[in-house]
Design an enzyme around this catalytic site. Structure first.
Site, mmCIF file in Angstrom:
data_model
loop_
_atom_site.group_PDB
_atom_site.id
_atom_site.type_symbol
_atom_site.label_atom_id
_atom_site.label_comp_id
_atom_site.label_asym_id
_atom_site.label_seq_id
_atom_site.Cartn_x
_atom_site.Cartn_y
_atom_site.Cartn_z
ATOM 1 N N ARG A 1 0.276 -9.132 13.549
ATOM 2 C CA ARG A 1 -0.540 -8.193 12.569
ATOM 3 C C ARG A 1 -1.301 -8.706 11.544
ATOM 4 N NH1 ARG A 1 4.701 -5.334 10.189
ATOM 5 N NH2 ARG A 1 3.419 -3.935 9.081
ATOM 6 N N ARG B 1 12.251 -2.503 10.266
ATOM 7 C CA ARG B 1 11.159 -1.997 11.303
ATOM 8 C C ARG B 1 11.050 -2.997 12.420
ATOM 9 N NH1 ARG B 1 5.787 0.125 8.087
ATOM 10 N NH2 ARG B 1 4.911 -1.015 9.538
ATOM 11 N N ARG C 1 11.688 -6.139 4.069
ATOM 12 C CA ARG C 1 11.520 -4.588 3.797
ATOM 13 C C ARG C 1 12.700 -4.047 4.688
ATOM 14 N NH1 ARG C 1 6.021 -1.647 5.169
ATOM 15 N NH2 ARG C 1 6.220 -3.206 7.051
ATOM 16 N N LYS D 1 0.780 -1.221 0.051
ATOM 17 C CA LYS D 1 -0.131 0.098 -0.084
ATOM 18 C C LYS D 1 0.591 1.245 -0.086
ATOM 19 C CE LYS D 1 -2.085 -0.811 4.177
ATOM 20 N NZ LYS D 1 -1.204 -2.233 4.183
ATOM 21 N N ARG E 1 -9.091 1.478 9.699
ATOM 22 C CA ARG E 1 -8.680 0.141 10.031
ATOM 23 C C ARG E 1 -9.565 -0.578 10.794
ATOM 24 N NH1 ARG E 1 -2.673 0.907 9.266
ATOM 25 N NH2 ARG E 1 -1.616 -0.852 9.470
HETATM 26 P P1 AP5 Z 1 5.166 -1.463 1.610
HETATM 27 O O1 AP5 Z 1 4.509 -0.869 0.439
HETATM 28 O O2 AP5 Z 1 5.758 -1.093 2.652
HETATM 29 O O3 AP5 Z 1 3.739 -2.349 2.227
HETATM 30 P P2 AP5 Z 1 2.561 -1.809 3.057
HETATM 31 O O4 AP5 Z 1 1.012 -2.266 2.617
HETATM 32 O O5 AP5 Z 1 2.518 -0.171 3.082
HETATM 33 O O6 AP5 Z 1 2.950 -2.291 4.473
HETATM 34 P P3 AP5 Z 1 3.001 -1.735 6.027
HETATM 35 O O7 AP5 Z 1 3.642 -2.826 6.734
HETATM 36 O O8 AP5 Z 1 3.461 -0.358 6.035
HETATM 37 O O9 AP5 Z 1 1.402 -1.569 6.111
HETATM 38 P P4 AP5 Z 1 1.043 -1.794 7.739
HETATM 39 O O10 AP5 Z 1 -0.665 -1.371 7.296
HETATM 40 O O11 AP5 Z 1 0.994 -3.194 8.410
HETATM 41 O O12 AP5 Z 1 1.847 -0.837 8.444
HETATM 42 P P5 AP5 Z 1 1.612 0.665 8.825
HETATM 43 O O13 AP5 Z 1 2.853 1.455 8.596
HETATM 44 O O14 AP5 Z 1 0.345 1.204 8.287
HETATM 45 O O15 AP5 Z 1 5.812 -2.669 1.081
HETATM 46 C C1 AP5 Z 1 6.249 -3.662 1.806
HETATM 47 C C2 AP5 Z 1 7.461 -4.484 1.320
HETATM 48 O O16 AP5 Z 1 7.310 -5.041 0.078
HETATM 49 C C3 AP5 Z 1 8.598 -3.235 0.988
HETATM 50 O O17 AP5 Z 1 9.859 -3.680 1.258
HETATM 51 C C4 AP5 Z 1 8.304 -3.190 -0.546
HETATM 52 O O18 AP5 Z 1 9.577 -2.461 -0.982
HETATM 53 C C5 AP5 Z 1 7.949 -4.258 -0.930
HETATM 54 N N1 AP5 Z 1 7.059 -4.294 -2.160
HETATM 55 C C6 AP5 Z 1 6.183 -3.263 -2.274
HETATM 56 N N2 AP5 Z 1 5.459 -3.872 -3.456
HETATM 57 C C7 AP5 Z 1 6.191 -4.761 -4.032
HETATM 58 C C8 AP5 Z 1 5.768 -5.729 -5.095
HETATM 59 N N3 AP5 Z 1 4.946 -5.207 -6.109
HETATM 60 N N4 AP5 Z 1 6.572 -6.617 -5.537
HETATM 61 C C9 AP5 Z 1 7.720 -6.873 -4.560
HETATM 62 N N5 AP5 Z 1 8.079 -6.320 -3.491
HETATM 63 C C10 AP5 Z 1 7.112 -5.295 -3.200
HETATM 64 O O19 AP5 Z 1 0.926 0.573 10.470
HETATM 65 C C11 AP5 Z 1 2.032 0.130 11.378
HETATM 66 C C12 AP5 Z 1 1.423 -0.023 12.734
HETATM 67 O O20 AP5 Z 1 1.166 1.464 13.032
HETATM 68 C C13 AP5 Z 1 0.131 -0.719 12.921
HETATM 69 O O21 AP5 Z 1 0.585 -2.186 13.172
HETATM 70 C C14 AP5 Z 1 -0.427 -0.117 14.024
HETATM 71 O O22 AP5 Z 1 0.151 -0.439 15.290
HETATM 72 C C15 AP5 Z 1 -0.169 1.291 13.877
HETATM 73 N N6 AP5 Z 1 -1.241 2.057 12.845
HETATM 74 C C16 AP5 Z 1 -1.164 2.552 11.707
HETATM 75 N N7 AP5 Z 1 -2.257 2.936 11.408
HETATM 76 C C17 AP5 Z 1 -3.167 2.655 12.280
HETATM 77 C C18 AP5 Z 1 -4.643 2.675 12.378
HETATM 78 N N8 AP5 Z 1 -5.246 3.538 11.254
HETATM 79 N N9 AP5 Z 1 -5.252 2.461 13.606
HETATM 80 C C19 AP5 Z 1 -4.483 2.091 14.643
HETATM 81 N N10 AP5 Z 1 -3.348 1.525 14.653
HETATM 82 C C20 AP5 Z 1 -2.559 1.871 13.236
#
Ligand code: AP5
Length: 216
Positions: free
Chosen positions: A173, A162, A129, A15, A90
């Protein structure tokens, strides 16, 4: 016309990678709640201190904290032209809070892009990642490696993994996503704004599918 988008999908589906591309393309702010919370934690703010405990365990940060944080961000002038919400809402409570805010302003979400991929793809992406703590650039050890191992191509800083990308936390997660976020897929499907995008392919193929989905 303002363009308001939501990116929904499991951890590691890509995403954030896609959000950066589409937001730059459409010249709207990319609002990632994960990025904002990590920045708050790094700055040592009260919000960051509270959020850190949940994030390290792979749990969701409480709705009231996240909803208030997003409301503050959406009130900034750059959001008048629209925005791309990445990782928010979420939970149903967050979706309801966002809908109330939009209704107060006679606004709507134009599209919800739901990115999907099987669990084994998610685990591979999360485990490999690496991110740059200085400029925020993202890498993957196999799919998108930096030119020099462990060093950011853009600013030369040392890349980090991370804390929540460790195996036990990844497992939690994915469980938290299934228990608390997956219900939003049906919610937005019923609302008629959901478009599913297969996120198993290459970054540029997925980016093209995301761009095309806005033309329908
Ligand atoms: P990446 O683009 O980083 O993936 P992502 O879907 O953004 O993954 P996240 O882990 O950031 O999502 P998340 O929702 O768990 O975490 P968030 O930071 O929002 O890609 C991942 C990897 O794959 C990278 O290495 C990339 O290079 C590679 N890649 C991408 N596309 C590819 C492809 N097509 N082919 C091959 N490789 C590829 O949240 C973290 C924490 O914050 C949560 O756990 C929670 O504690 C808190 N939080 C955040 N938002 C909320 C909320 N709304 N409510 C409550 N808690 C929240």
């Amino acid at each position: 016309m303002a363009l308001r988008l939501i990116f929904l999908g499991p951890p590691g589906v890509g995403k954030g990678t896609q959000a950066k591309l589409l937001a730059a393309d459409r010249e709207i702010p990319h609002i990632s709640t994960g990025d904002i919370l990590r920045a708050e934690a790094a700055a040592g703010s009260e919000l960051g201190r509270q959020a850190k405990e949940y994030m390290h365990k792979g749990e969701l940060v409480p709705d009231e904290l996240v909803v208030a944080m997003v409301a503050q961000r959406l009130a900034r002038p750059d959001c008048r032209a629209g925005y791309l919400l990445d990782g928010f809402p979420r939970t149903m409570a967050q979706a309801t809070a966002l809908e109330a805010r939009l209704a107060e302003r006679n606004e709507d979400v134009d599209r919800v892009l739901y990115f999907s991929a099987p669990d084994e793809v998610l685990v591979r992406r999360l485990s490999g990642r690496r991110t740059c703590p200085e400029c925020g650039a993202g890498y993957h050890v196999e799919a998108m490696p930096p030119e020099t191992d462990g060093v950011c191509d853009k600013c030369g800083a040392k890349l980090v993994q991370r804390k929540d990308d460790m195996p036990e936390t990844i497992k939690n997660r994915l469980e938290v996503y299934k228990a608390q976020t997956q219900a939003l897929i049906d919610h937005y499907k019923t609302a008629g704004s959901l478009i599913e995008i297969d996120a198993t392919g290459a970054v540029d193929e997925i980016a093209e599918a995301a761009r095309r989905s806005l033309e329908t």
